[in-house]
Structures are given as structure tokens and as C-alpha cells.
Design a protein around this motif. Sequence first.
Motif, short mmCIF file in Angstrom:
data_model
loop_
_atom_site.label_atom_id
_atom_site.label_comp_id
_atom_site.label_asym_id
_atom_site.label_seq_id
_atom_site.Cartn_x
_atom_site.Cartn_y
_atom_site.Cartn_z
N LEU A 1 0.80 -1.34 -0.06
CA LEU A 1 -0.01 0.00 0.11
C LEU A 1 1.06 0.92 -0.09
N ASP A 2 1.73 1.13 0.78
CA ASP A 2 2.80 2.38 0.93
C ASP A 2 3.46 2.64 -0.27
N THR A 3 4.03 1.62 -1.07
CA THR A 3 4.78 1.69 -2.12
C THR A 3 3.88 2.13 -3.33
N SER A 4 2.76 2.03 -3.34
CA SER A 4 1.76 2.16 -4.30
C SER A 4 1.66 3.67 -4.66
N ARG A 5 1.84 4.45 -3.73
CA ARG A 5 1.94 5.79 -3.77
C ARG A 5 2.66 6.50 -4.69
N SER A 6 4.02 5.69 -4.89
CA SER A 6 4.97 6.13 -5.82
C SER A 6 5.25 5.30 -6.89
N SER A 7 4.19 4.50 -7.21
CA SER A 7 4.23 3.66 -8.41
C SER A 7 4.07 4.01 -9.76
N GLY A 8 3.80 5.37 -9.90
CA GLY A 8 3.68 6.14 -11.17
C GLY A 8 2.37 5.81 -11.93
N ALA A 9 1.64 4.75 -11.25
CA ALA A 9 0.46 4.65 -11.98
C ALA A 9 -0.48 5.63 -11.89
N ASP A 10 -1.69 5.85 -12.92
CA ASP A 10 -2.71 6.60 -12.73
C ASP A 10 -3.49 6.28 -11.56
N ALA A 11 -3.78 4.99 -11.48
CA ALA A 11 -4.64 4.35 -10.37
C ALA A 11 -4.15 3.29 -9.83
N VAL A 12 -4.91 2.97 -8.58
CA VAL A 12 -4.45 1.64 -7.76
C VAL A 12 -5.67 1.18 -7.47
N VAL A 13 -5.75 -0.18 -7.34
CA VAL A 13 -6.78 -1.08 -7.07
C VAL A 13 -6.38 -1.73 -5.71
N VAL A 14 -6.90 -1.44 -4.55
CA VAL A 14 -6.60 -2.13 -3.58
C VAL A 14 -7.60 -3.41 -3.05
N ASP A 15 -6.94 -4.32 -3.18
CA ASP A 15 -7.93 -5.98 -3.31
C ASP A 15 -8.56 -6.29 -1.73
N LEU A 16 -9.68 -6.08 -1.71
CA LEU A 16 -10.15 -6.72 -0.39
C LEU A 16 -11.05 -7.77 -0.75
N GLU A 17 -11.36 -8.12 -1.85
CA GLU A 17 -12.22 -9.27 -2.23
C GLU A 17 -11.37 -10.54 -2.03
N GLU A 18 -10.28 -10.84 -2.63
CA GLU A 18 -9.53 -12.02 -2.58
C GLU A 18 -7.99 -11.62 -2.91
N PRO A 19 -7.42 -10.84 -1.77
CA PRO A 19 -6.01 -10.40 -2.15
C PRO A 19 -5.05 -11.76 -1.83
N ARG A 20 -5.73 -12.68 -1.26
CA ARG A 20 -4.69 -14.03 -1.03
C ARG A 20 -5.64 -15.36 -0.70
N GLU A 21 -5.11 -16.30 -0.79
CA GLU A 21 -5.85 -17.43 -0.26
C GLU A 21 -4.97 -18.35 0.70
N PRO A 22 -5.59 -18.51 2.04
CA PRO A 22 -6.76 -18.22 2.21
C PRO A 22 -6.70 -16.87 2.86
N PHE A 23 -7.94 -16.18 3.46
CA PHE A 23 -8.37 -14.95 3.80
C PHE A 23 -9.52 -15.15 4.87
N SER A 24 -9.06 -15.09 6.02
CA SER A 24 -9.97 -15.26 6.90
C SER A 24 -10.85 -13.92 7.24
N ASP A 25 -12.10 -14.29 8.11
CA ASP A 25 -12.81 -12.90 8.21
C ASP A 25 -12.07 -12.12 9.29
N GLU A 26 -11.50 -12.61 10.09
CA GLU A 26 -10.48 -11.75 11.14
C GLU A 26 -9.40 -11.01 10.22
N GLN A 27 -8.91 -11.52 9.28
CA GLN A 27 -7.97 -11.12 8.37
C GLN A 27 -8.48 -9.81 7.59
N ARG A 28 -9.67 -10.29 7.05
CA ARG A 28 -10.23 -9.25 6.23
C ARG A 28 -10.75 -7.86 7.03
N ARG A 29 -11.27 -8.08 8.32
CA ARG A 29 -11.54 -7.03 9.14
C ARG A 29 -10.30 -6.07 9.33
N ASP A 30 -8.97 -6.86 9.64
CA ASP A 30 -7.78 -5.94 9.96
C ASP A 30 -7.41 -5.45 8.64
#
Length: 312
Positions: free
Chosen positions: A23-52
Motif C-alpha cells: 500500500l505504501d509503495t503504491s503511492r509512488s508507483s507512477g500508476a494513474d490508479a491503484v486497486v486495493v484488493d479486499l475481495e481476494e488478496p490471497r488465499e486463504p483470507f479469514s474473516d478476522e484478516q479481512r476485518r484487519d
Amino acid sequence: MHKDDVRPIRSLVFVPGDDAGALDTSRSSGADAVVVDLEEPREPFSDEQRRDAGRMVGEFLRSLPDDGDHPSYFVRVRSPRTGLMYRDLHPVLCGALTGVLTPKLEDGRDVVAADAIVTAAEVENDVAVGTVALYPILETAAALRNAYDIADASPRVAYMGGAISRFGDIHQSVGYRWTAEGTETLFIRSKVLIDCRAAGIKYPISGMWGGTNDDLDGLRRFATELRDLGYFGMMLNTAEHVDVVHEVFSPTADEVRYWADLDRLATEAAADPDAGPITYGDPNDGEGHVVHGAHVASARKNLAWARELGLA
């Protein structure tokens, strides 16, 4: 946000929503836009990890400076069909959020539901209603079939395009086998593009390059084909590709000069009642030599695009 208010996005880089460093690195990525993935950033992804992750992403977005010296930020949350979209969205929706990627849609009714959920989250977070854009991701055969209805279902739908990928949901739904040449998805990309433009999507964005990260020649070929078709940007899974993609999805100096010349010639002719037909360049250029109104309108539309990119 409304369809008419959008700015072009050439590069849309995905980062996992549970990775503070990314996330922090994305600020200086040079991209026009960034998508922060909260749907399936990795597998597994528990409810507690999703809330955090949601709390962390919300804090990150609220910490962004107001000067706009950073990419536009979107979040990808779970589909409205899951009943969990609001749970993902509420902790992250704030004034710094440009839009919401809504995955696994089937038809326009899903967009209407997503619109209502975003409205509720805006109200609960004291964000002006209508501020946050929707960006439907077309990941199923049904969504591809209903692309126009999806794009037209809400004025919030400001960005859209095919979610082409090598291993993702669309691959599973359609059943194609990915190739570097991309012929297996050419119809999908073309069909979605026409649906997007017919529904008023100003700057359609396509899906990802499915090859290896170091195959920059393959990436360039794929991106060039997307631009030739009429796309204005593409999704990326690495910021390493931003420079190549920005080059492909930016007008050249010669193109800007040509459009500016047509704009100037048309303006001068309009002020002179005795002006003859406008011509440009070599008579051998055929259609391009005798300038018509459609040429001028296209030139001015393209100049507006170049200006929004800061290139004219």
C-alpha cells in the motif's frame, strides 16, 4: 461521480489489501490508479484478516494528502450478491476513494444493488452522495452478455471494460485457453468495448496482460492492440509495467500536433466567410486530405483526452 466527469486512466495497478508495505509503495508507483484488493488478496483470507485489512486500508486512504500527488484509489470488495459488500466497504469509504470495483456481476440489477450499498456507505461515512464511482468487472459469461445493461444501469458506472486474465474468473466462466496473441479474447474485448461506448463510458479500460512480467515485448503488443481497438488503459498486476503501458496509451507528439492543426484550421475557416474547403497534408492521403466536420470533431475530442493527460 458521473460518466462525464471521469479522467482517463492508462494504468490500474492491483495491490493486496492486507499488505501495508505494498500500500505504501503504491503511492509512488507512477500508476494513474491503484486497486486495493479486499475481495481476494490471497488465499486463504479469514474473516478476522479481512476485518484487519479493512481497518488498515481505511487508515491508509484517510492519510492521503489532499494535494492529489498520488494515484487515484479504488477498492475491490465482495459482490453485492454475497450480502457482504457493505461490510467490506464501510471501513474504507472516505473522500479519498475514487471508486469501487464490483466483481462477479451478472446483470444491471447487481449494479443497482451496488449503487444502493455505496450510497448507504457514503451516508454513514459523511461523504457526499454520488461521489464514489462504480467500476463493474466483467468476470462471467453472463456479465459479458449483459455488458451494455451493466454499464447503463447507474450514473455511477464511470469506468468499465473486460477483465481479461490468464487464470481468473473470466477464464473459468468462458473456458478459453490463454495465448500471447490474444485471439481467443479478441471478440470479448471488442464486444465489451462497443457496449461500454454505447452506454457512455468515456474511457474504457481492459484487462491484464497474462504473460510473464519480463515479457515486455508481449505486453507492448497486447497493449497496442487494446489501444488500436479503442481502449484507453488496462489493468496491471505489477507496477513494473507502468512505463510501457503509459507510452502505449498516451498520444504521440505528432498526433497532438495533427489534432491541434485541424482545430486551428477549422477555427480560422469558421471566422472567414470566404474560406474554401479545408485541406491538410498530401493529396495522396485520401480521406485525410480533405477535412470534414467529423475529422475536426474527432481531433477536438482527442485533444481533450491529451489535455486531461497533461500532454497538450
